[in-house]
Structures are given as structure tokens and as C-alpha cells.
Scaffold this motif. Structure first.
Motif, PDB file in Angstrom:
ATOM      1  N   PRO A 211       0.826  -1.197   0.000  1.00 32.11           N
ATOM      2  CA  PRO A 211       0.000   0.000   0.000  1.00 32.11           C
ATOM      3  C   PRO A 211       0.866   1.255   0.000  1.00 32.11           C
ATOM      4  O   PRO A 211       2.060   1.191   0.272  1.00 32.11           O
ATOM      5  CB  PRO A 211      -0.805  -0.123   1.291  1.00 32.11           C
ATOM      6  CG  PRO A 211      -0.079  -1.099   2.122  1.00 32.11           C
ATOM      7  CD  PRO A 211       0.708  -1.980   1.203  1.00 32.11           C
TER       8      PRO A 211
ATOM      9  N   TYR B  73      -5.435   4.912   1.932  1.00 31.15           N
ATOM     10  CA  TYR B  73      -5.199   3.482   1.837  1.00 31.15           C
ATOM     11  C   TYR B  73      -5.686   3.011   0.473  1.00 31.15           C
ATOM     12  O   TYR B  73      -6.790   3.331   0.066  1.00 31.15           O
ATOM     13  CB  TYR B  73      -5.944   2.733   2.937  1.00 31.15           C
ATOM     14  CG  TYR B  73      -5.305   2.860   4.287  1.00 31.15           C
ATOM     15  CD1 TYR B  73      -4.271   2.024   4.648  1.00 31.15           C
ATOM     16  CD2 TYR B  73      -5.734   3.808   5.195  1.00 31.15           C
ATOM     17  CE1 TYR B  73      -3.669   2.123   5.885  1.00 31.15           C
ATOM     18  CE2 TYR B  73      -5.142   3.916   6.436  1.00 31.15           C
ATOM     19  CZ  TYR B  73      -4.111   3.068   6.778  1.00 31.15           C
ATOM     20  OH  TYR B  73      -3.524   3.166   8.002  1.00 31.15           O
ATOM     21  N   ASN B  74      -4.861   2.267  -0.207  1.00 28.88           N
ATOM     22  CA  ASN B  74      -5.176   1.840  -1.560  1.00 28.88           C
ATOM     23  C   ASN B  74      -5.729   0.419  -1.540  1.00 28.88           C
ATOM     24  O   ASN B  74      -5.137  -0.480  -2.101  1.00 28.88           O
ATOM     25  CB  ASN B  74      -3.916   1.927  -2.424  1.00 28.88           C
ATOM     26  CG  ASN B  74      -4.217   1.723  -3.880  1.00 28.88           C
ATOM     27  OD1 ASN B  74      -5.345   1.872  -4.305  1.00 28.88           O
ATOM     28  ND2 ASN B  74      -3.202   1.373  -4.636  1.00 28.88           N
ATOM     29  N   MET B  75      -6.841   0.243  -0.856  1.00 26.80           N
ATOM     30  CA  MET B  75      -7.430  -1.085  -0.803  1.00 26.80           C
ATOM     31  C   MET B  75      -8.915  -0.928  -0.504  1.00 26.80           C
ATOM     32  O   MET B  75      -9.312  -0.094   0.302  1.00 26.80           O
ATOM     33  CB  MET B  75      -6.661  -1.901   0.217  1.00 26.80           C
ATOM     34  CG  MET B  75      -7.334  -2.405   1.391  1.00 26.80           C
ATOM     35  SD  MET B  75      -6.276  -3.339   2.545  1.00 26.80           S
ATOM     36  CE  MET B  75      -4.638  -3.236   1.963  1.00 26.80           C
TER      37      MET B  75
ATOM     38  N   TYR C 161      -2.914 -10.114   5.127  1.00 28.55           N
ATOM     39  CA  TYR C 161      -2.450  -8.729   5.219  1.00 28.55           C
ATOM     40  C   TYR C 161      -1.087  -8.646   5.895  1.00 28.55           C
ATOM     41  O   TYR C 161      -0.868  -9.211   6.961  1.00 28.55           O
ATOM     42  CB  TYR C 161      -3.459  -7.881   5.993  1.00 28.55           C
ATOM     43  CG  TYR C 161      -3.064  -6.421   6.044  1.00 28.55           C
ATOM     44  CD1 TYR C 161      -3.198  -5.628   4.919  1.00 28.55           C
ATOM     45  CD2 TYR C 161      -2.542  -5.857   7.189  1.00 28.55           C
ATOM     46  CE1 TYR C 161      -2.822  -4.294   4.944  1.00 28.55           C
ATOM     47  CE2 TYR C 161      -2.171  -4.537   7.224  1.00 28.55           C
ATOM     48  CZ  TYR C 161      -2.313  -3.756   6.101  1.00 28.55           C
ATOM     49  OH  TYR C 161      -1.920  -2.437   6.127  1.00 28.55           O
TER      50      TYR C 161
END
Length: 197
Positions: free
Chosen positions: A33, A40-42, A170
Motif C-alpha cells: 500500500p 489506503y489503496n485497498m 495482510y
């Protein structure tokens, strides 16, 4: 003229390297990320409502996450030791020796030297990859383990009743700016409420 034993040793070497390369492609993880201070890129997990997302991304929630991240990074800096290089070297040596034995055994009587060389090279490459991917402690960045006698990480009550939970896939550690940064799972509050352990 190429001897049949040499062909067999070459074929085994190529097959081993092909398996190793396909394993690397399969084991690659998605890009990490973005660094702290950016979004946050999710995407949120399935079933998460817009109200839940707003709670997870509120300024107080992010401030708590930043404090927790800082404490985790400080603890890791004091208690995690690099084991990455040692595992890779040990894997290469052990893999090379085993590969040389197998390659020499599979090669014909007159081609044992070539079988040993090809098997040793393929074994060293495969062993280094396995040693490189050896499991480390999740409280430490990848390639690090907790030192003996380390005090367990406990952030203290200053962070409130927040539980930092995440899916098994994660990885909270990101290499950025020449050091490791700890990033909690962006939806850890929701994850904890909906996935009790």
C-alpha cells in the motif's frame, strides 16, 4: 556426440529451474500500500457499510492508528534482528549439496560431473529461494525475527479499547524511505467486530 546421461542431467536442471521460476511468479504478492499520509489503496471488505468506512477513516481513528504504528515501529527497531541473509545462504548451501547428490545420481556413469554441476546449481537456486521465504515473526518486518528475551509488544491503554486485527493475508510492514513502516489494516475495527477469533 552428447551422451544420454548428460541430456538427462540437463533436462532435470531445466525442469528444476522452470519449477523454481513458476513458484516465484505464483508467490509474488500484490504491491504494498502507499506510504503513510496518503489514502489506503485497498477496498473495504465485503459487507462493510459507508458508516463503517467513515468510522475507520475518521481523523481520530487515523490518529490512533498513527500512534499505534509509531509504537510498533519503535518496538521492532529495538527487538527485531535480521535473519534474512542467513536463511538465504543456508538454503543455497543445503540446496546445492542436495542438488549435486541428486544430479550426480541421475546422470549416467560418464556424465556424473555434469550432473553434479547442473544439480548443484539448480539446488542452490531453489534452496536460496526457500531460505529467502522462510517464515519470520509477524511482529517484525519481513526477514526479521524477535530477539531472545524481548519484552512482548504492548502499546498500553493510551490507545483506547482498539484491537488491531487483520485478515491472514495482510502484511502491515512496508519498506519506504529506507526504513520499515508499520501500517495497521485500514479496516481493523470492522474486521475485529465481524471476524472474532
Amino acid at each position: 556426440m552428447v551422451k544420454p546421461g548428460f541430456r538427462k542431467a540437463i533436462a532435470v536442471g531445466i525442469a528444476t529451474i522452470s519449477l523454481f521460476d513458476s513458484g516465484l511468479a505464483f508467490a509474488q504478492s500484490p504491491p504494498p500500500p502507499p506510504p503513510p499520509g496518503t489514502t489506503y489503496n485497498m477496498p473495504p471488505p465485503p459487507g462493510m457499510s459507508p458508516n463503517d468506512v467513515a468510522g475507520e477513516t475518521s481523523p481520530p481513528a487515523r490518529a490512533q492508528d498513527d500512534q499505534y504504528s509509531y509504537a510498533a515501529e519503535q518496538w521492532a527497531a529495538q527487538n527485531c534482528l535480521a535473519q534474512h541473509a542467513n536463511n538465504t545462504a543456508a538454503g543455497a548451501v543445503i540446496g546445492g549439496l542436495l542438488g549435486a547428490l541428486v544430479g550426480g545420481g541421475l546422470a549416467g556413469r560418464r556424465d556424473r560431473g555434469a550432473g553434479v554441476v547442473v544439480g548443484g546449481a539448480a539446488g542452490a537456486i531453489t534452496g536460496a529461494a526457500i531460505g529467502n521465504s522462510a517464515a519470520t515473526n509477524p511482529n517484525c518486518p519481513p526477514g526479521y525475527v524477535v530477539r531472545a528475551g524481548a519484552v512482548p509488544f504492548y502499546p498500553g491503554p493510551v490507545y483506547g479499547p482498539v484491537i488491531y486485527a487483520a485478515p491472514d493475508w495482510y502484511n502491515p510492514w512496508v519498506w519506504y524511505g529506507r526504513h520499515w513502516i508499520y501500517r495497521p489494516y485500514p479496516y481493523h475495527r470492522y474486521w475485529y467486530r465481524t471476524h472474532p477469533r
